[in-house]
Design a protein around this motif. Structure first.
Motif, mmCIF file in Angstrom:
data_model
loop_
_atom_site.group_PDB
_atom_site.id
_atom_site.type_symbol
_atom_site.label_atom_id
_atom_site.label_comp_id
_atom_site.label_asym_id
_atom_site.label_seq_id
_atom_site.Cartn_x
_atom_site.Cartn_y
_atom_site.Cartn_z
ATOM 1 N N ARG A 251 0.824 -1.198 0.000
ATOM 2 C CA ARG A 251 0.000 0.000 0.000
ATOM 3 C C ARG A 251 0.865 1.257 0.000
ATOM 4 N NH1 ARG A 251 -3.962 2.748 3.141
ATOM 5 N NH2 ARG A 251 -2.380 2.767 4.758
ATOM 6 N N ASN A 253 -0.718 4.583 -0.554
ATOM 7 C CA ASN A 253 -1.615 5.484 0.184
ATOM 8 C C ASN A 253 -3.034 4.928 0.057
ATOM 9 O OD1 ASN A 253 -2.587 6.204 -2.360
ATOM 10 N ND2 ASN A 253 -1.341 8.058 -2.470
ATOM 11 N N ASP A 254 -4.025 5.723 0.478
ATOM 12 C CA ASP A 254 -5.393 5.199 0.473
ATOM 13 C C ASP A 254 -5.849 4.782 -0.919
ATOM 14 O OD1 ASP A 254 -5.528 5.525 3.121
ATOM 15 O OD2 ASP A 254 -6.446 7.530 3.051
ATOM 16 N N ALA A 255 -5.318 5.489 -1.926
ATOM 17 C CA ALA A 255 -5.826 5.221 -3.272
ATOM 18 C C ALA A 255 -4.983 4.204 -4.038
ATOM 19 C CB ALA A 255 -5.892 6.536 -4.061
ATOM 20 N N LYS A 257 -2.616 0.911 -4.258
ATOM 21 C CA LYS A 257 -2.009 -0.309 -3.724
ATOM 22 C C LYS A 257 -1.863 -1.311 -4.853
ATOM 23 C CE LYS A 257 -6.315 -2.344 -2.133
ATOM 24 N NZ LYS A 257 -7.014 -2.999 -1.022
ATOM 25 N N SER A 314 0.546 12.213 -2.676
ATOM 26 C CA SER A 314 0.452 12.292 -1.211
ATOM 27 C C SER A 314 1.722 12.858 -0.573
ATOM 28 C CB SER A 314 0.101 10.908 -0.626
ATOM 29 O OG SER A 314 0.940 9.909 -1.142
#
Lengths: 360, 359, 286
Positions: A251, A253-255, A257, A314
């Motif tokens: 991963r 960041n949140d978006a 992976k 990010s």
């Protein structure tokens, strides 16, 4: 014929220029020392050539301990970054000077000088003074002086650094052939990763007084042992960022992976640092298995043959490099495609823990 | 900021020049728009530094005029022209702090201290020097010193143009890369007119919107990096730009068709009629692929550059470089090279002689 | 095969021998004398630190030291700025450069006693050019042998005339080593001539100026020949500088013990001032 450093180190006053280092050099291939200014390249050359004595450790040449033996007695040649020629002697005499010192017969001198001059295309200017030559010709004269005597070892300390870009390209092209078949050990210091790749041979990466990696040039480039080596041997600089591994997933960041590939699949869960060279991040999808990353374009550089984009993901700046022309708009959100099989995974100590594929 | 025009500019370092060779600059006409990023590119001794010094006012040209907007500034001093220049080696005031170095050009012009402070901090932040404002400038690394030199140019918001004379010479490759991007970023942020002089094509092409290629005191081509790369007007430009440079091969022209080693080579468009005895084909290594048909050649050497391969081939006695992302060849292999027709051009006496097929 | 380059010692040896003969051995002799009393015939009596105590309580010593300090500081204050100013005014390129350099070197080539003698004759009130001109044409009562002020003025002018060139040459070397881009950048930054001097030329000259000041300090602090030939320390004791006083004590009165003690104190003062000055000038160098 082997030139070897055995656990040498160099301290000047309180400053450590070199930490204990060993290195074994053999003839037949270029031995490149690649590192930034003040990384210790020049110290290594000075110790290898005998200009300086190591603080600890030994230098062995041809099965003999030569630690402390002066360069005059070692039969070596050195070409410096600055064009060092005798200003009061013409090109012929400059090239002949090491032979005269060695007491070579007159008739032989003339032949050997002419031969060296021909190889370096100095034939037409043998009777000119160094001051009348261009920078490239002056450095060729210095190179001719280095090859005219049958030295056991030849040291080149950033010999092209002060030349024009195109001249550099030309000489760089000729250098490997120039030294091939001489049976001498050739050591070449440079600060440019691309120069190391162009010259081939073996490369030692030098960083902060240590040799971090040594091996065949392209192998060192493709399989860095740690994050530092990867950074030293990347131009443009390698992208470095932190990721977390959970199960099969890496991963960013949140978006973003991706599924772990290659040996990275076997890594234990936890935080890692990844390194990925800019040419593995492209603005277009040209194969399967690429990871989409949405970034905000900040700077673009289009050279005609290549397009470079710096973009923000990010809080990190990433760099993408693609061949050909790719128009970007500054400030636009652009989708980039990263090849996860080209990723290096480094652990908390910076050591290479895994790669995303079989080949970098 | 201003538009810069050079009118019939000539310069010689001799007091009474006669021959064309006496001139370091041989009649330059040029005009540059406000806010652009320009580069002067050429080998040592091509006159690019002379031209730069004439624009900055450090040198008065033997003939011709320099205009900023419509004002003739040929005889004005650098200070009167209101320009800034960054030199090859970082010029800093050793005894001053970073802050005072940046403030110096403003204080010399009697700007009030509050304004000086805002500007200095603004620029320092942009250059990432804000952490070291109170340090003595002489103690910094070369790249930070060079940033100070740049900062002294940027701190004045009324400069007509900022000039860079091979500013990255003393910087290490990795930092060079960062500083180059920084410069690009600064240009994108400030929109100041910038002129960048260099012998390094990568620096010129990545920095500039428009590049002026010079050789022996003359302008050979002016164009965007893409134009210079894709359609060099002269074989010199083809060779000088690109790494490796354009392949230039002798060719014969018969009935409007080009032949290399007896084989017809497809080119971009019509060939201008020419009486020239020296006709050549120009094709970049990036536009050659290996195929089943095409010019026969033998692979001589393969250089792995990491991001791509340079494959050196020999067509009879002529060397042809091919750039390819992947490589299936080995040294000694017999291959066929196919030139991309839209990117293959004819040159007569060095100058382009084929018509652009895309227009 | 472990060799150490022994040849190196041959190059260092002359210096070591020279320093030993020149400095250490005489110095030890002086130390030896300074703690003893002698009446000739190789007869020595142990005196301990008496000579030092006596000297440090004597007005004569402080007088000489004071005059020496006044002389040295005066000539430094004149020669350094003047030397720098002349160096700045000299051309940096062109045919006048060698001419200026030769003219500047001339005073340095004249032997010290000749300088003293020259100025002695030059300022004689009856036949000397300057002396006659001042007295008879301008009507200024000028006589070195009578008037302490005239004597002081003369030795200072003489020293300035003799030694400013050294400062000029050193400063000039410092100035011409400044690369052109510094001046060009200053022009572009809108710096005034004064700012160029203060922020570029002076900092870049600092090293050579440090050497110039040190050389001039040590030389002038030890000055003997020229004032001795010129005024002989007079009128009275007006121009009796430290070294003249020392010679008077040592040879004139043959007080070897006090003279030796004085030499050592003299030496210590020179060393101390040079050291303080040098550390101050180089304190903020990397």
């Amino acid at each position: 014929m082997v030139l070897e450093l055995r656990q040498i180190s160099k301290k000047v006053g309180q400053d450590t220029h070199l930490y204990p280092t060993s290195l074994r050099l053999e003839p037949g291939k270029f031995n490149i020392l690649l590192g930034a200014t003040n990384s210790g390249k020049t110290s290594l050359i000075k110790i290898l050539s005998g200009l300086e004595k190591p603080t600890t450790g030994e230098v062995w040449m041809d099965g003999e301990n030569v630690t402390g033996v002066t360069p005059q007695k070692r039969n070596i040649a050195l070409v410096h970054q600055f064009f060092v020629n005798y200003p009061h002697l013409n090109v012929f005499e400059n090239i002949a000077s090491p032979l005269r010192v060695a007491g070579v017969a007159k008739s032989e001198i003339s032949d050997r000088v002419k031969e060296a001059a021909d190889i370096l295309q100095l034939g037409p200017m043998l009777y000119r003074q160094p001051g009348e030559l261009s920078g490239g010709q002056q450095q060729r004269c210095a190179l001719a002086r280095a090859i005219v005597k049958e030295s056991k070892a030849i040291f080149l300390d950033e010999p092209l650094a002060n030349l024009d870009y195109k001249l550099r390209e030309e000489l760089r092209d000729q250098l490997p052939e120039l030294f091939a078949g001489r049976g001498a050990i050739v050591v070449y210091a440079t600060s440019e990763p691309s120069e190391a790749l162009l010259l081939g041979g073996n490369t030692a990466l030098v960083h902060a007084g240590k040799i971090t990696q040594f091996g065949e040039t392209t192998a060192v480039y493709r399989n860095p042992v740690d994050a530092i080596s990867a950074e030293v041997f990347s131009d443009p600089p390698i992208n470095v960022t932190n990721v977390t591994k959970t199960g099969n997933w890496i991963r960013l960041n949140d978006a973003v992976k991706w599924k772990a590939t290659g040996s990275s699949a076997d890594l234990a869960d936890g935080p890692y640092t990844i390194g990925i060279r800019p040419h593995f991040i492209k603005p277009e999808k040209d194969k399967k298995g690429l990871v989409e990353i949405l970034g905000k374009v900040e700077i673009t550089e289009l050279s005609g043959s290549e397009s470079v984009a710096h973009f923000q993901v990010s809080g990190n700046t990433w760099v993408s490099l693609d061949s050909g022309v790719h128009p970007y708009q500054i400030g636009e959100e652009h989708l980039f495609y990263m090849d996860p099989t080209a990723c290096f995974y480094f652990d908390a100590d910076g050591k290479l823990a895994a790669t995303g594929g079989t080949d970098g | 900021m201003a538009k810069i025009s050079l009118k019939k500019l000539k310069h010689s370092y001799y007091p009474a020049p006669k021959k064309p060779e006496d001139y370091a600059l041989k009649e330059i006409d040029l005009s540059w728009l406000d806010g652009g990023a320009y580069a002067l590119l050429g080998p040592s001794g091509c006159g690019k530094s002379t031209l730069l010094n004439i624009i900055s006012g450090l040198l008065v040209p033997s003939e011709g005029h320099v205009l900023f907007d419509d004002k003739d500034v040929t005889m004005l001093t650098p200070a009167e022209r209101n320009i800034a220049q960054v030199f090859q080696f970082p010029v800093i005031y050793d005894t001053m702090t970073v802050y005072n170095n940046l403030a110096f050009p403003l204080r010399n012009r009697g700007i009030e201290e509050a304004r000086v402070d805002t500007r200095v901090r603004e620029i320092a932040k942009m250059l990432e020097l804000d952490e070291m404002l109170d340090r003595r400038a002489s103690r910094l690394t070369p790249d930070n010193k060079q940033k100070i030199s740049m900062g002294r140019g940027l701190v004045r918001d009324d400069v007509n143009v900022i000039m860079f004379d091979e500013p990255l010479t003393v910087i290490d490759p990795l930092l060079k890369w960062k500083l180059r991007s920084k410069l690009k970023e600064l240009h994108q942020k400030t929109k100041a007119t910038m002129i960048y002089v260099t012998h390094d094509q990568t620096e010129a092409l990545t920095f500039a919107d428009q590049v002026v290629v010079m050789q022996e005191g003359e302008i050979v081509q002016i164009g965007t990096p893409i134009e210079l790369f894709e359609r060099p007007a002269h074989t010199f430009v083809g060779h000088f730009i690109g790494s490796p440079g354009m392949n230039v091969l002798p060719c014969e022209i018969k009935d409007g068709k080009a032949y290399f080693q007896g084989d017809q080579v497809e080119i971009e468009g019509e060939i201008n009629p020419t009486n020239s005895t020296k006709t050549e084909l120009g094709v970049r290594p990036e536009f050659i692929t290996f195929g089943k048909k095409g010019v026969p050649a033998v692979v001589k050497k393969i250089v792995d550059l990491g991001k791509h391969y340079v494959i050196e081939c020999m067509c009879a006695d002529f060397r042809v470089n091919v750039v390819s992302v992947s490589n299936q060849q080995n040294a000694g292999d017999a291959v066929h090279l196919s030139f991309k027709p839209q990117q293959t051009r004819v040159y007569a006496d060095g100058w382009i002689a084929s018509k652009d097929g895309s227009k | 095969m472990k060799t150490i380059n022994q040849k190196g010692w041959f190059f260092v040896a002359p210096v070591v021998i020279l320093v030993a003969f020149n400095a250490l051995i005489p110095l030890m002799t002086v130390v030896n004398y300074s703690v003893q009393e002698t009446f000739g015939n190789n007869l020595f009596l142990w005196q301990g630190l008496d000579w030092f105590q006596n000297l440090l309580r004597s007005d004569r010593f402080y007088g000489a030291l004071g005059r020496q300090a006044l002389f040295t500081s005066t000539i430094l204050l004149i020669e350094i700025p003047l030397g720098v100013a002349i160096a700045l005014a000299m051309p940096r390129k062109g045919i006048w450069v060698p001419v200026c350099l030769v003219l500047m070197s001339l005073p340095l080539l004249i032997p010290w006693n000749v300088v003293g003698a020259m100025w002695n004759i030059f300022t004689l009130p009856d036949i000397g050019l300057a002396g006659y001109f001042l007295n008879s044409v301008l009507g200024i009562n000028y006589d070195m042998t009578q008037d302490p002020f005239a004597a002081w003025t003369t030795i200072i002018i003489m020293d300035v005339w003799h030694w400013t060139s050294l400062v000029v040459l050193l400063s000039y070397a410092g100035i011409i080593s400044i690369p052109d881009p510094y001046y060009q950048a200053a022009k572009i930054d809108g710096a005034s001539g004064w700012a160029v001097f203060w922020f570029i030329q002076l900092p870049k000259m600092k090293r050579v100026l440090t050497i110039a000041v040190l050389l001039r300090f040590m030389d002038s602090f030890n000055i003997y020949t020229e004032p001795f030939v010129l005024t002989g320390g007079g009128p009275g004791n007006a121009t009796t500088l430290l070294s003249i006083d020392l010679v008077k004590t040592a040879l004139g009165q043959f007080d070897l013990g006090p003279a030796a003690a004085m030499s050592l104190i003299y030496f210590a003062v020179t060393l101390l001032v040079s050291w303080i000055f040098y550390s101050y000038m180089t304190k903020d160098e990397e």
